[in-house]
Scaffold this motif. Structure first.
Motif, short mmCIF file in Angstrom:
data_model
loop_
_atom_site.label_atom_id
_atom_site.label_comp_id
_atom_site.label_asym_id
_atom_site.label_seq_id
_atom_site.Cartn_x
_atom_site.Cartn_y
_atom_site.Cartn_z
N VAL A 1 0.87 -1.19 0.00
CA VAL A 1 0.00 0.00 0.00
C VAL A 1 0.90 1.24 0.00
CG1 VAL A 1 -0.39 -0.41 2.48
CG2 VAL A 1 -1.76 1.28 1.31
N LEU B 1 5.81 4.20 1.87
CA LEU B 1 5.45 2.89 2.43
C LEU B 1 5.25 2.91 3.95
CD1 LEU B 1 8.02 0.46 0.76
CD2 LEU B 1 5.54 0.24 0.65
N ASN C 1 9.23 2.24 11.14
CA ASN C 1 8.84 0.82 11.14
C ASN C 1 7.36 0.58 11.43
OD1 ASN C 1 9.89 -1.61 10.33
ND2 ASN C 1 10.10 -2.37 12.41
N GLY C 2 6.54 1.50 10.91
CA GLY C 2 5.09 1.30 11.00
C GLY C 2 4.44 1.72 9.70
N ARG D 1 12.97 -8.80 8.02
CA ARG D 1 12.96 -8.92 9.49
C ARG D 1 12.29 -7.71 10.15
NH1 ARG D 1 15.68 -5.81 13.00
NH2 ARG D 1 17.46 -5.81 11.60
N ARG D 2 12.50 -6.53 9.59
CA ARG D 2 11.90 -5.34 10.21
C ARG D 2 10.38 -5.34 10.07
NH1 ARG D 2 14.50 -0.72 11.46
NH2 ARG D 2 13.12 0.58 10.21
N THR D 3 9.90 -5.76 8.91
CA THR D 3 8.44 -5.84 8.73
C THR D 3 7.86 -6.88 9.69
OG1 THR D 3 8.45 -5.03 6.49
CG2 THR D 3 6.65 -6.51 7.06
N LEU E 1 13.01 -12.89 6.20
CA LEU E 1 14.39 -12.77 5.71
C LEU E 1 15.26 -12.05 6.72
CD1 LEU E 1 13.76 -11.52 2.06
CD2 LEU E 1 14.43 -13.83 2.77
N SER E 2 16.45 -12.64 6.95
CA SER E 2 17.46 -11.99 7.78
C SER E 2 18.81 -12.40 7.20
CB SER E 2 17.32 -12.45 9.23
OG SER E 2 18.39 -11.95 10.00
N ARG E 3 19.78 -11.50 7.27
CA ARG E 3 21.11 -11.81 6.71
C ARG E 3 21.73 -13.01 7.41
NH1 ARG E 3 21.17 -8.76 2.01
NH2 ARG E 3 20.44 -6.68 2.51
N ILE F 1 5.70 -9.39 0.96
CA ILE F 1 4.83 -8.42 1.65
C ILE F 1 5.62 -7.26 2.29
CG2 ILE F 1 3.05 -10.18 1.99
CD1 ILE F 1 3.86 -10.10 5.04
N GLY G 1 9.52 -5.33 3.73
CA GLY G 1 9.30 -3.91 3.50
C GLY G 1 10.12 -3.38 2.33
N ALA G 2 10.51 -2.11 2.48
CA ALA G 2 11.16 -1.40 1.40
C ALA G 2 12.40 -2.13 0.88
CB ALA G 2 11.53 0.01 1.86
N GLN G 3 13.27 -2.57 1.80
CA GLN G 3 14.50 -3.25 1.36
C GLN G 3 14.17 -4.46 0.51
OE1 GLN G 3 17.45 -4.43 4.24
NE2 GLN G 3 17.15 -2.61 5.47
N TYR H 1 11.27 -5.16 -1.13
CA TYR H 1 10.64 -4.79 -2.41
C TYR H 1 11.71 -4.37 -3.42
CZ TYR H 1 6.03 -4.27 -0.02
OH TYR H 1 4.87 -4.44 0.69
N GLN I 1 14.72 -5.26 -3.66
CA GLN I 1 15.55 -6.38 -4.13
C GLN I 1 14.78 -7.39 -4.94
OE1 GLN I 1 18.11 -8.17 -1.02
NE2 GLN I 1 17.37 -6.47 0.21
N1 NAP Z 1 3.02 -0.01 2.95
C1 NAP Z 1 3.21 -1.32 2.88
O1 NAP Z 1 2.56 -2.04 2.12
C2 NAP Z 1 4.27 -1.92 3.72
C3 NAP Z 1 4.48 -3.31 3.71
C4 NAP Z 1 5.49 -3.84 4.52
C5 NAP Z 1 6.28 -3.00 5.30
N2 NAP Z 1 6.05 -1.67 5.27
C6 NAP Z 1 6.86 -0.74 6.04
O2 NAP Z 1 8.20 -0.85 5.61
C7 NAP Z 1 9.07 -0.55 6.71
C8 NAP Z 1 10.06 -1.69 6.88
O3 NAP Z 1 10.87 -1.78 5.71
P1 NAP Z 1 12.46 -1.81 5.80
O4 NAP Z 1 12.99 -1.59 4.44
O5 NAP Z 1 12.89 -0.90 6.90
O6 NAP Z 1 12.75 -3.29 6.34
P2 NAP Z 1 12.37 -4.74 5.78
O7 NAP Z 1 12.60 -4.81 4.30
O8 NAP Z 1 11.05 -5.16 6.32
O9 NAP Z 1 13.45 -5.64 6.57
C9 NAP Z 1 14.81 -5.40 6.38
C10 NAP Z 1 15.58 -6.55 6.95
O10 NAP Z 1 15.33 -7.73 6.18
C11 NAP Z 1 16.51 -8.49 6.08
N3 NAP Z 1 16.90 -8.59 4.67
C12 NAP Z 1 16.75 -7.65 3.70
N4 NAP Z 1 17.20 -8.13 2.54
C13 NAP Z 1 17.63 -9.39 2.76
C14 NAP Z 1 18.22 -10.39 1.95
N5 NAP Z 1 18.47 -10.23 0.65
N6 NAP Z 1 18.56 -11.57 2.52
C15 NAP Z 1 18.33 -11.77 3.83
N7 NAP Z 1 17.78 -10.86 4.64
C16 NAP Z 1 17.44 -9.68 4.11
C17 NAP Z 1 17.56 -7.80 6.94
O11 NAP Z 1 17.39 -8.34 8.24
P3 NAP Z 1 18.61 -8.42 9.33
O12 NAP Z 1 18.89 -7.02 9.71
O13 NAP Z 1 18.05 -9.30 10.41
O14 NAP Z 1 19.76 -9.09 8.62
C18 NAP Z 1 17.09 -6.37 6.91
O15 NAP Z 1 17.52 -5.59 7.98
C19 NAP Z 1 8.15 -0.33 7.90
O16 NAP Z 1 7.88 1.06 8.03
C20 NAP Z 1 6.90 -1.08 7.52
O17 NAP Z 1 5.76 -0.59 8.18
C21 NAP Z 1 5.06 -1.11 4.51
#
Ligand code: NAP
Length: 163
Positions: free
Chosen positions: A17, A24, A28-29, A54-56, A72-74, A95, A97-99, A101, A103
């Motif tokens: 969304v 997004l 982290n919310g 992991r953050r999502t 997913l976590s490294r 689903i 999060g940004a990281q 999506y 990738q």
């Molecule tokens: N609007 C929407 O539809 C929607 C949907 C989902 C989330 N969100 C929002 O997005 C935000 C979170 O996104 P984010 O980018 O900060 O974090 P994220 O993508 O949810 O998580 C990042 C973590 O995932 C792991 N990771 C990432 N790439 C990886 C890979 N290739 N292999 C293994 N592990 C991998 C790492 O964990 P480790 O640090 O443990 O290694 C990294 O720190 C929040 O604000 C959430 O509310 C929005």
């Protein structure tokens, strides 16, 4: 002759969304809570595997019921291996999060995007969806809402398929 194993599920779908500029989330919310969107997300993903960063996962606080949850976590298994192991599944959902999506959009076959036309919360956003390039993505379905039952702004459920 050796047959090649598919490297990923038959359909890899990203679901998100987004605000008017691809916003997004913040701190982290999520930015908004739209009950119609939560129902839409549930209906699409129920019974399927969902993959998230992991953050999502931490922002959700618990696994999504009725779905196989992969976080997913490294420190864990590599994304490529995870997708290969799911190659017998008809549709798997990324689903967030940004990281994650950023990738995976180049691997995706389909995007389910809820576009929200609402003002951002005062703090703004700190994570964004990658650009949806119209040369690569074709809109194939759309449902527009002028507002939700408890959400006073317009939003649309849009499906894009890779051209
Ligand atoms: N609007 C929407 O539809 C929607 C949907 C989902 C989330 N969100 C929002 O997005 C935000 C979170 O996104 P984010 O980018 O900060 O974090 P994220 O993508 O949810 O998580 C990042 C973590 O995932 C792991 N990771 C990432 N790439 C990886 C890979 N290739 N292999 C293994 N592990 C991998 C790492 O964990 P480790 O640090 O443990 O290694 C990294 O720190 C929040 O604000 C959430 O509310 C929005």
């Amino acid at each position: 002759m050796k047959s090649e194993q598919p490297s990923k599920p038959r359909t890899l779908s990203l679901i998100a969304v987004l605000g008017p500029s691809g916003e997004l989330g913040m701190r982290n919310g999520l930015l908004w809570h739209i009950s119609e969107d939560l129902k839409h997300f549930k209906a699409l993903t129920m019974g399927h595997t969902v993959i998230m960063g992991r953050r999502t996962y931490e922002s959700l606080g618990k696994p999504l019921p009725g779905r196989s949850n992969i976080v997913l976590s490294r420190s864990g298994k590599k994304l490529e291996g995870i997708l290969r192991d799911l190659n017998d599944q008809p549709e798997v959902f990324i689903i967030g999060g940004a990281q994650v999506y950023h990738q995976t959009i180049h691997l995706a076959d389909r995007l389910y995007i809820t576009h929200v036309q609402a003002p951002l919360p005062a703090e703004g956003a700190d994570v964004f969806f990658p650009p949806i390039d119209p040369l690569q993505w074709q809109e194939t379905a759309r449902q527009d809402f002028s507002r939700g039952a408890n959400f006073p702004y317009p939003f649309s459920f849009v499906t894009y398929e890779r051209r």
